[in-house]
Scaffold this active site. Structure first.
Site, PDB file in Angstrom:
ATOM      1  N   HIS A   1      13.608 -88.553  29.339  1.00  8.51           N
ATOM      2  CA  HIS A   1      14.568 -88.666  28.229  1.00  8.51           C
ATOM      3  C   HIS A   1      15.635 -89.732  28.498  1.00  8.51           C
ATOM      4  CE1 HIS A   1      13.507 -85.101  25.770  1.00  8.51           C
ATOM      5  NE2 HIS A   1      13.113 -84.564  26.913  1.00  8.51           N
TER       6      HIS A   1
ATOM      7  N   GLU B   1      17.400 -91.199  26.258  1.00  9.00           N
ATOM      8  CA  GLU B   1      18.480 -91.003  25.283  1.00  9.00           C
ATOM      9  C   GLU B   1      19.528 -90.011  25.773  1.00  9.00           C
ATOM     10  OE1 GLU B   1      15.783 -87.546  24.309  1.00  9.00           O
ATOM     11  OE2 GLU B   1      15.627 -89.529  25.213  1.00  9.00           O
TER      12      GLU B   1
ATOM     13  N   CYS C   1       9.103 -87.352  25.050  1.00  4.71           N
ATOM     14  CA  CYS C   1       8.843 -85.936  25.324  1.00  4.71           C
ATOM     15  C   CYS C   1       7.919 -85.353  24.253  1.00  4.71           C
ATOM     16  CB  CYS C   1      10.160 -85.163  25.437  1.00  4.71           C
ATOM     17  SG  CYS C   1       9.960 -83.563  26.267  1.00  4.71           S
TER      18      CYS C   1
END
EC number: 6.3.5.3
Length: 1320
Positions: free
Chosen positions: A1285, A1287, A1160
């Site tokens: 994302h 994570e 990002c």
């Protein structure tokens, strides 16, 4: 010396068209508008040629838009002279980090070139209208030539203190000051001040009056809730607040803090809080009690005046309340709500939406819902708090209520901002402020904005001057608040060594309320130096410095012993702070002013005993009479079921709310388990929001909303009871267990003083504080009130008003035992034979008063739904808990706005299926069908397996509600929603038809707010009956841990080595100021066997950290520097143009034993480091999404064949992933560059649609990137960048949707394990 530099075009074609449409609406003779950024640089000496080049590169950012030759009427919009904008402070910081020490300050404006029709001349009024379109008059100025912009850097002498001469002018001088300064003081307060300053023997200063007005405003002191009441001649025993407190006195269980802090605290769960060790910066789990804090605020007045900043600062203020609870805590998940008058969407005005007019000083409901949600979302996004819950209601109608026929509605809107957070057990209570403690202002500088906000919000709209209304709106800087929160986090992470003794947020009244409150609550006084207040506007007078409501500030008490620790944390986080005062033994408030130190009349602006300011100010006595609402009997004789269905689905209260949801990040933290979007088709129908307690836990927290405000136009008590009940029916599908593990927040909005409303408020508070909540065992430990919900104005000589209903919004907060058991409204077609069961808690009543059905036919009705039996409600909740825990319920949705019809259709939308509903057992015939389908009595609908029917009946009977349950239908595979009675179809249409009707509000609002092409594409998808929804196809074994042996090997080595000689590979979790996704990133790498270490860019630039010590580098997501020089570009340039940092990063990238990941904002940053990353020459630049909006989606991607070491063995896999960005569009320099990237094999991930095809179509491709490109790698595969994302979704429970077969780890864990395997 001032240097002007021309910037890039500031507006896209779409934005220009939107501006031109607004000009046309105002009948301005404007043909075209061109806008470009203009940069102004204040230098303390001439730049060298190389420095000039760096500056030019620094100020070249954003998307590539064709430049025009400027022509036409010139208007230059800049920040207001004498102020320093957030853009300025952040970009100047970047310039200094890039070695440009000669740059004293950067500032930015926008140069507009307006082409007028036939060289027309604008009239004065037309000029004013155009200027209003182009600038924010509170924050910006308009000039007609560049030379005038030099005043940006001008500074003038500070304004002086003003005394109000009561010694010669008597009390009348105070009366006059009250009007002129907009203080909103009541007559008894004026008398109180006159008496006290007469006793003190001196004239009051304006700063003291401002301070008193803010600290004692209704907004701050809640005078009506603390008033003594006489109703119909009978003195009441309790105040409103005492009745609320009654719930806590009766049931204090699980409440750790109530009524005395910025938020309430309840007992939570145990879990592993994941954060870096304060000494080593190594991330790890800390197993402890994780208590839950809760707070819900409103920001109604500012949102009516200026919706974007009003809603933004509303969210920001509530976040600060959470962070300043106890001695420091952590905001976690947010909610947002809006109640407004009729929306009246252009070209989509509904039959019930009469235009009753409005005053010019407030904006329309449409404008509020275009701009307000963007403001609230933007603040939460940039701060890094997921917004996972909300509501939206429209109401505006002339009805026969308690004061006869009058217009009731939300011209003064409700803007609700709330959320939950976590706090350590030992930090719940504030500590002692020792005498001599440092009294610190943490956060942004003072600016002349938001003056008098507390007083202004306490008045009915129309009682103050328009200029004062506008002046009372604050402006936002969420990246600054993020920095402050990082400081607070680092303090509470020290545990017992936490340097904070006492903390408050700075809100209404600014420092004039916060500092006195801080010392008074700590049993101290204080002496302060006014010029120690950080100040970006030198010309401000003392009362403006002390009383302004500049945001993103906290006041904190820190002892001398702990000051050095606190200062070190602030410096590392680059969070501004200043010691403004010292705590004193005497409870007295003194403010000195060193600027006027030689002038006895000016050098002590404030010199007051604290009890004069905060002591026994006059108490309010309310002597009121009850009124009866006449109402009207509903006339629905000509209404057809089909027309009613269409109208109900088009009512914004019921209609799809995607346009309010996808603008807000719902995945940051990696701990969101249930957001608004449900199922494979991501339909926004969730009943509640759910978070995990920690990144290693299945325990969690849930929150839900309840409000039935139109009912209050007929029955105050019923409206309050229904709000409480609806919050419970909304949260009933989670695994909470006992009802007393739920705590409530109550937000009360009332047009105080309006005939009948005061007694009605008392009735409503009593209904839940003394009756319903005690009967249910519920506690209300927190809440807020707004007592001025009325708008008055004059139009063509006629007095007009719009008065809101009494509006209670209840937020329920619950402790969740197992977040995996949460049930959603998604009807499942893959669970064998199932049936739908309706649960009606009213036992067959079908009262329609105050319903959506009445509203869409411009009526009110007479008899309303109610909670007739608290035991039935309790039985329903307990039965649901038993069923949810036993996993007997497949789908659940509460019955609320729009009734049974809406509940069933929304469940069908979520499940992408047809349904056959039989209402024979519910309806008494054709004349009863409308009431059967559209009444809003309490209840719910559950989907259950046929095989479980007997077991479920036994549970329902055990809890006394089996007789409330009726089998109503089955699923069908016809794409048809069909309602039948006695074998006859009474209402039928395709699911697709209803789905698209329900979507119209979102589609229309998106079309007018965002890129209309994208809005059309998203709407078109809803017509696809074959859409398979999100799905997965994995080319690897999700359950295989490819690094298990490595982790065991490392553990053995570590056991053999000393504690300080850990051999596991080290990954730098890199963050810059404004980054907000680092914790979940660290957790993902920790899961894969890395030692994850917190590294701030300030550590790199200061030499505290060296990348040579690491095997891996991860640049995390967020909003570095608030993205002021383009997304990630300021961060990148602070590396490229800082010699030491550039060398360190370049060396790291060239090492063949390392890997790098950018996600990002980190992806955007690394894409701007191509000059020093080998093999990245084909990478694009990431710019604004095609929709021109922040996009938060759960998107499907496919892993491509590429050299990326992170995607090894995952090629060809298709799976969903969290997306949250505003600038993710991959911009290549040319078509040839696109081909080169595709041919190079470095594209590692692409967006695909639900059919698995690479797509550029919105929203499957949320940013419009060519060929679906969303991740790339270097030619050797060691550096990978990606916009989505992984994570945030490495845990299965953090995915908005997932296959039932997934275990603890989602497929994205493989990516992090690949990194570990690469290191070996």
């Amino acid at each position: 010396m001032i240097k002007n530099l021309r910037g890039a075009p500031a507006l896209s074609d779409f934005r220009v068209k939107k501006l031109l449409a607004q000009c046309e609406q105002l009948q301005l003779p404007v043909n075209d508008i061109y806008a470009e950024f203009a940069h102004f640089t204040k230098l303390n000496e001439e730049l060298s040629t190389s420095e000039e080049k760096v500056l030019q590169q620094l100020l070249t950012y954003g998307p590539t838009i064709e430049e025009h030759q400027p022509a036409g009427l010139f208007l230059l919009v800049t920040p207001r002279p004498g102020t320093i904008s957030p853009w300025s402070s952040k970009s100047t910081d970047i310039a200094h980090n890039c070695g440009l020490a000669k740059v004293e300050r950067l500032e930015r404006g926008i140069a507009y070139y307006v082409t007028l029709e036939n060289d027309a001349q604008l009239s004065t009024s037309q000029e004013a209208q155009l200027n209003t379109l182009l600038h924010d008059r509170m924050m910006e100025s308009i000039f007609n030539d560049f030379a005038q912009a030099s005043t940006l850097f001008a500074s003038s002498e500070p304004g002086e203190l003003t005394a109000i001469d009561i010694e010669s002018g008597g009390k009348n001088a105070l009366v006059q000051a009250n009007i002129e300064l907009g203080l909103a003081l009541a007559e008894d307060e004026v008398n109180y001040l006159f008496e006290n300053f007469t006793k003190l023997g001196r004239n009051p200063h304006d700063i003291e009056l401002y301070m008193f007005a803010q600290a004692n405003s209704e907004h701050c002191r809640h005078k009506i809730f603390n008033a003594e009441w006489t109703i119909d001649g009978v003195k009441q025993e309790k105040s409103l607040f005492k009745m609320i407190r009654n719930t806590h006195e009766i049931n204090p269980d699980y409440v750790l803090s109530a009524y005395k802090d910025n938020a309430a605290v309840m007992v939570g769960n145990k879990g592993g809080r994941f954060f870096p060790n304060p000494e080593t910066n190594v991330y790890g789990y800390n197993h402890e009690d994780i208590q839950i804090l809760m707070k819900v605020e409103t920001h109604n007045h500012p949102t009516a005046i200026s919706p974007y900043p009003g809603a933004a600062t509303g969210s920001g203020g509530e976040i600060r309340d959470e962070g300043a609870t106890g001695i420091g805590s952590k905001p976690k998940a947010g909610l947002v709500g809006f109640s407004v008058s009729n929306l009246r969407i252009p070209d989509f005005v509904q039959p019930w939406e009469t235009d009753f007019g409005k005053p010019s000083r407030i904006v329309t409901a449409f404008d509020i819902m275009i701009e307000g949600p963007l403001g609230g979302a933007a603040f939460n996004n940039e701060f890094g708090r997921p917004a996972i819950l909300g509501y939206f209601r429209t109401y505006e109608e002339e009805v026969n209520s308690f004061n006869g026929k009058e217009v009731r509605g939300y011209h003064k809107p409700i803007m609700l901002a709330g959320g939950l957070g976590n706090i350590r057990d030992e930090h719940v209570q504030k500590r002692e402020i020792i005498v001599g403690a440092n009294l610190i202002a943490l956060g942004g500088p003072a600016m002349n904005i938001g003056l008098g906000g507390g007083a202004a919000s306490s008045m009915a709209s129309g009682q103050s001057a328009e200029s004062l209304d506008f002046a009372s709106v604050q402006r936002e800087n969420p990246e600054m608040e993020r920095r402050c929160q990082e400081v607070i986090d680092k303090c509470w992470q020290l545990g017992e060594e936490n340097p904070i003794a006492f903390i408050h947020d700075v809100g209404a009244g600014g420092l004039s309320n916060a500092f006195p409150e801080l010392v008074a609550d700590g049993g101290r006084g204080g002496i302060f130096e006014l010029r120690n207040v950080p100040n970006d506007e030198r010309s401000m007078a003392p009362h403006e410095i002390w009383c302004n409501e500049s945001q993103e500030r906290y006041v904190i008490a820190v002892s001398d012993k702990n000051l050095a620790t606190f200062e070190q944390i602030c410096q590392r986080e680059r969070a501004p702070y200043s010691v403004v005062g010292r705590a004193t033994e005497e409870e007295h408030l003194t403010v000195t002013d060193s600027h006027f130190s030689d002038n006895e009349k000016l050098n002590t602006p404030i010199d007051l005993p604290l009890d004069v300011l905060l002591g026994k100010t006059p108490k309010i006595y309310k002597d009121v009479k009850t009124a009866t609402a006449a109402g009207d009997s509903l006339d629905l004789s000509t209404v057809t079921l089909a027309d009613a269905a269409d109208r109900i689905l088009s009512l914004p209260t019921v209609a799809e709310k995607t346009f309010l949801i996808t603008i807000g990040d719902r995945s940051v933290t990696g701990m969101v388990n249930r957001d608004q979007m449900v199922g494979p088709w991501q339909v926004p129908v969730a009943d509640c929001g759910v978070t995990a307690s920690a990144l290693d836990s299945y325990h969690g927290e849930a929150m839900s909303l309840g409000e039935r405000t139109p009912v209050a136009l007929l029955n105050f008590g019923a409206s309050a009871r229904l709000a409480v009940a609806e919050s419970l029916t909304n949260i009933a599908g989670t695994d909470i267990g006992d009802l007393n593990r739920i705590k409530l927040s109550a937000n009360w909005m009332s047009p105080a003083g309006h005939p009948g409303e005061d007694a009605g408020l008392y009735e409503a508070v009593k209904a839940i504080g003394e009756e319903l909540c005690p009967a249910l065992g519920l506690t209300i430990p927190v809440g807020k009130d707004s007592m001025s919900m009325k708008t008055q104005w004059e139009e063509n000589g006629e007095q007009k008003s719009v008065t809101s209903p009494l509006s209670l919004v209840i937020t329920a907060f619950g402790v969740v035992e197992d977040i995996r058991k949460t049930v959603t409204p998604e009807l499942r077609t893959d669970k064998g034979d199932t049936r739908l069961v309706a649960i009606d808690l009213s036992k067959g009543k079908k009262r329609l008063g105050g319903s959506c059905l009445a509203q869409v036919y411009k009526q009110l009705g007479s008899e309303t739904p109610d909670v007739d039996d608290a035991e039935v409600l309790k039985g329903f909740f307990n039965a649901m808990q038993t069923l949810v825990r036993a996993e007997k319920v497949i789908a659940y949705h509460d019955i609320s706005d729009g009734g049974l019809f809406t509940t069933v259709t929304e469940m069908a939308f979520a499940g992408h299926t047809g349904v056959d509903i039989d209402i024979s057992k519910l309806s008494n015939g054709a004349n009863d069908d409308l009431a059967t389908l559209f009444n809003e009595e309490l209840g719910g609908v559950i989907q259950i397996r046929e095989s479980d029917v007997d077991a479920i009946h036994a549970i329902l009977a055990q809890h006394g509600i089996l007789e409330n349950c009726t089998d109503i239908g089955r699923l069908n595979n016809e794409d048809t929603i069909r309602f039948s009675r006695d074998g006859e179809v009474v209402l039928e249409n395709s699911r697709t038809y209803y789905r698209t009707v329900w979507a119209q509000t979102t589609y229309r609002m998106q079309s007018l707010r965002d890129n209309p092409e994208c809005a059309q594409q998203e709407h078109d998808v809803k017509f696809d009956t074959e859409d398979p929804g999100l799905n997965t196809e994995l080319t690897f074994d999700i359950n295989e841990d490819i690094v298990a042996d490595l982790i065991i090997r490392d553990a053995v080595k570590d056991a053999e080595n000393s504690a300080n000689d850990i051999t596991n590979p080290r990954v730098a979790i890199l963050r810059e100021q404004g980054v907000n996704s680092h914790v979940e990133m660290a957790a993902a790498f920790d899961r894969a066997g890395f030692v994850a270490i917190d590294v701030h860019m300030s550590d790199i630039l200061s030499g505290r950290a060296d990348l040579a010590d690491f095997n891996g580098l991860v640049a995390c997501g967020g909003f570095s520097y608030g993205d002021v020089l383009g997304a990630g570009e300021g961060w990148a340039k602070s590396i490229l143009f800082n010699a030491n940092a550039r060398t360190m990063f370049k060396t790291f990238f060239e090492r063949e034993d390392t890997f790098t990941l950018g996600v990002c904002n980190g992806c955007q940053m690394l894409s701007n480091l191509k000059d020093i990353i080998p093999g990245s020459e084909h990478w694009p630049h990431f710019v604004q999404n095609k929709s021109e909006r922040f996009e938060a989606r759960f998107s499907l991607v496919e892993i491509q064949e590429s050299p990326s070491v992170l995607f090894k063995g995952m090629e060809g896999s298709r799976m969903p992933i969290a997306v949250s960005h505003g600038e993710g569009h991959a911009e290549f320099s040319s078509d040839a560059a696109i081909d080169a990237a595709n041919n190079s094999g470095t594209v590692s991930m692409r967006y695909v649609n639900n059919y698995g095809d690479v797509t550029e179509t919105y929203p499957a491709n949320p940013n419009g990137s060519v060929d679906g490109i969303t991740s790339l790698t270097t030619t050797d595969g060691r550096v990978t960048i990606m916009m989505p994302h992984p994570e945030r979704v490495f845990r299965t429970v953090a995915n908005s949707w997932h296959p039932d077969s997934w275990g603890e780890d989602s497929p994205w864990v493989r990516m992090f394990r690949n990194a570990r395997a690469f290191i070996g």
